[in-house]
Design a protein around this motif. Sequence first.
Motif, PDB file in Angstrom:
ATOM      1  N   GLU A 121      41.849  31.780  34.892  1.00 56.74           N
ATOM      2  CA  GLU A 121      42.146  33.212  34.886  1.00 56.74           C
ATOM      3  C   GLU A 121      42.543  33.677  36.285  1.00 56.74           C
ATOM      4  OE1 GLU A 121      39.030  35.652  33.355  1.00 56.74           O
ATOM      5  OE2 GLU A 121      39.329  34.940  31.300  1.00 56.74           O
ATOM      6  N   ARG A 122      43.428  34.664  36.296  1.00 58.27           N
ATOM      7  CA  ARG A 122      43.830  35.279  37.560  1.00 58.27           C
ATOM      8  C   ARG A 122      42.899  36.464  37.802  1.00 58.27           C
ATOM      9  NH1 ARG A 122      47.971  39.278  39.317  1.00 58.27           N
ATOM     10  NH2 ARG A 122      48.637  38.594  41.379  1.00 58.27           N
ATOM     11  N   LEU A 123      42.228  36.441  38.943  1.00 61.36           N
ATOM     12  CA  LEU A 123      41.271  37.491  39.296  1.00 61.36           C
ATOM     13  C   LEU A 123      41.690  38.142  40.616  1.00 61.36           C
ATOM     14  CD1 LEU A 123      38.027  35.464  38.516  1.00 61.36           C
ATOM     15  CD2 LEU A 123      39.140  37.125  37.034  1.00 61.36           C
ATOM     16  N   LEU A 124      41.123  39.299  40.886  1.00 60.52           N
ATOM     17  CA  LEU A 124      41.384  40.014  42.141  1.00 60.52           C
ATOM     18  C   LEU A 124      40.084  40.155  42.934  1.00 60.52           C
ATOM     19  CD1 LEU A 124      43.621  42.926  40.784  1.00 60.52           C
ATOM     20  CD2 LEU A 124      44.372  40.847  41.955  1.00 60.52           C
ATOM     21  N   ASP A 125      40.190  39.956  44.244  1.00 57.93           N
ATOM     22  CA  ASP A 125      39.000  40.161  45.072  1.00 57.93           C
ATOM     23  C   ASP A 125      38.922  41.623  45.505  1.00 57.93           C
ATOM     24  OD1 ASP A 125      40.845  40.458  47.105  1.00 57.93           O
ATOM     25  OD2 ASP A 125      40.273  38.641  48.184  1.00 57.93           O
ATOM     26  N   GLN A 126      38.011  41.940  46.450  1.00 56.95           N
ATOM     27  CA  GLN A 126      37.798  43.329  46.880  1.00 56.95           C
ATOM     28  C   GLN A 126      39.021  43.930  47.563  1.00 56.95           C
ATOM     29  OE1 GLN A 126      34.556  42.512  49.445  1.00 56.95           O
ATOM     30  NE2 GLN A 126      33.058  42.404  47.789  1.00 56.95           N
ATOM     31  N   ASN A 127      39.842  43.079  48.167  1.00 51.17           N
ATOM     32  CA  ASN A 127      41.029  43.560  48.897  1.00 51.17           C
ATOM     33  C   ASN A 127      42.306  43.476  48.049  1.00 51.17           C
ATOM     34  OD1 ASN A 127      39.433  43.974  51.175  1.00 51.17           O
ATOM     35  ND2 ASN A 127      39.687  41.829  51.799  1.00 51.17           N
ATOM     36  N   ASN A 128      42.155  43.345  46.741  1.00 52.16           N
ATOM     37  CA  ASN A 128      43.274  43.207  45.802  1.00 52.16           C
ATOM     38  C   ASN A 128      44.100  41.948  46.028  1.00 52.16           C
ATOM     39  OD1 ASN A 128      42.854  45.247  44.037  1.00 52.16           O
ATOM     40  ND2 ASN A 128      44.185  46.719  45.069  1.00 52.16           N
ATOM     41  N   ASN A 129      43.487  40.911  46.575  1.00 50.55           N
ATOM     42  CA  ASN A 129      44.148  39.611  46.710  1.00 50.55           C
ATOM     43  C   ASN A 129      43.882  38.821  45.431  1.00 50.55           C
ATOM     44  OD1 ASN A 129      45.042  40.104  49.369  1.00 50.55           O
ATOM     45  ND2 ASN A 129      43.032  39.484  50.171  1.00 50.55           N
ATOM     46  N   ALA A 130      44.931  38.247  44.896  1.00 47.68           N
ATOM     47  CA  ALA A 130      44.805  37.488  43.640  1.00 47.68           C
ATOM     48  C   ALA A 130      44.371  36.049  43.922  1.00 47.68           C
ATOM     49  CB  ALA A 130      46.132  37.491  42.895  1.00 47.68           C
ATOM     50  N   TYR A 131      43.550  35.535  43.055  1.00 47.13           N
ATOM     51  CA  TYR A 131      43.150  34.125  43.099  1.00 47.13           C
ATOM     52  C   TYR A 131      42.876  33.662  41.670  1.00 47.13           C
ATOM     53  CZ  TYR A 131      38.313  35.740  42.608  1.00 47.13           C
ATOM     54  OH  TYR A 131      37.159  36.332  42.162  1.00 47.13           O
ATOM     55  N   TYR A 132      42.920  32.357  41.497  1.00 45.93           N
ATOM     56  CA  TYR A 132      42.692  31.768  40.173  1.00 45.93           C
ATOM     57  C   TYR A 132      41.352  31.055  40.152  1.00 45.93           C
ATOM     58  CZ  TYR A 132      47.522  32.746  39.003  1.00 45.93           C
ATOM     59  OH  TYR A 132      48.706  33.381  38.736  1.00 45.93           O
ATOM     60  N   GLN A 133      40.688  31.204  39.031  1.00 46.21           N
ATOM     61  CA  GLN A 133      39.381  30.560  38.889  1.00 46.21           C
ATOM     62  C   GLN A 133      39.208  30.110  37.437  1.00 46.21           C
ATOM     63  OE1 GLN A 133      36.125  32.943  40.255  1.00 46.21           O
ATOM     64  NE2 GLN A 133      34.583  31.552  39.433  1.00 46.21           N
ATOM     65  N   ALA A 134      38.599  28.951  37.276  1.00 43.39           N
ATOM     66  CA  ALA A 134      38.282  28.458  35.926  1.00 43.39           C
ATOM     67  C   ALA A 134      37.034  29.193  35.446  1.00 43.39           C
ATOM     68  CB  ALA A 134      38.050  26.964  35.938  1.00 43.39           C
TER      69      ALA A 134
END
Length: 189
Positions: free
Chosen positions: A119-132
Amino acid sequence: MKKFIFIFLIFTQISFAQENNSSDLGKNEIKFDVVSLVALGKIHVSYERFISNDFSVGLSGNFNQSKSREDDFENGKNRTLEEYQIIPFVRYSLSKSQIRYYFVEVFVSANQGKYRELERLLDQNNNAYYQAVQKEYSDFAVGAAVGHKFYIKEKFGIDIFVGMGKNLFSSGESPDIISRVGVNLGYRF
């Protein structure tokens, strides 16, 4: 003429004895699958009820107990991990013998387990990252199997079967195909 009557009487006694042996087998059987335990780490138990000489119905349960399969799932080597299956089935004997016969089986499977999805998620600073991300699935499959069954001492049964089914509802979450393979050791009463 006396010889023919004698032979006829012996033949009828033998045929009655064979018919009695088939009815002495019992109507119930409890089974345990040794292949699933050794090869897959699953506990697989079954109950089968014989309705007639040709038909039987039953219920099987698979429960995953494999630590290595759970570790493979946690380490990302497998996308799905089946936790359990409940399998009602109907069998039809293809042979006239009740001691040794081939059969066909139709089954349904209610199965549940875990799956991993990227899934594509967003951190606190609206940076996207992918995590299983790990999620649960539930599905319902329909399938068929073929096999061979024989009895030792008319009470201890061994049935060898192979088949597969297709999951119907969870597209992309559950496995598309489920297998039904095993060697059951059972006791008929």
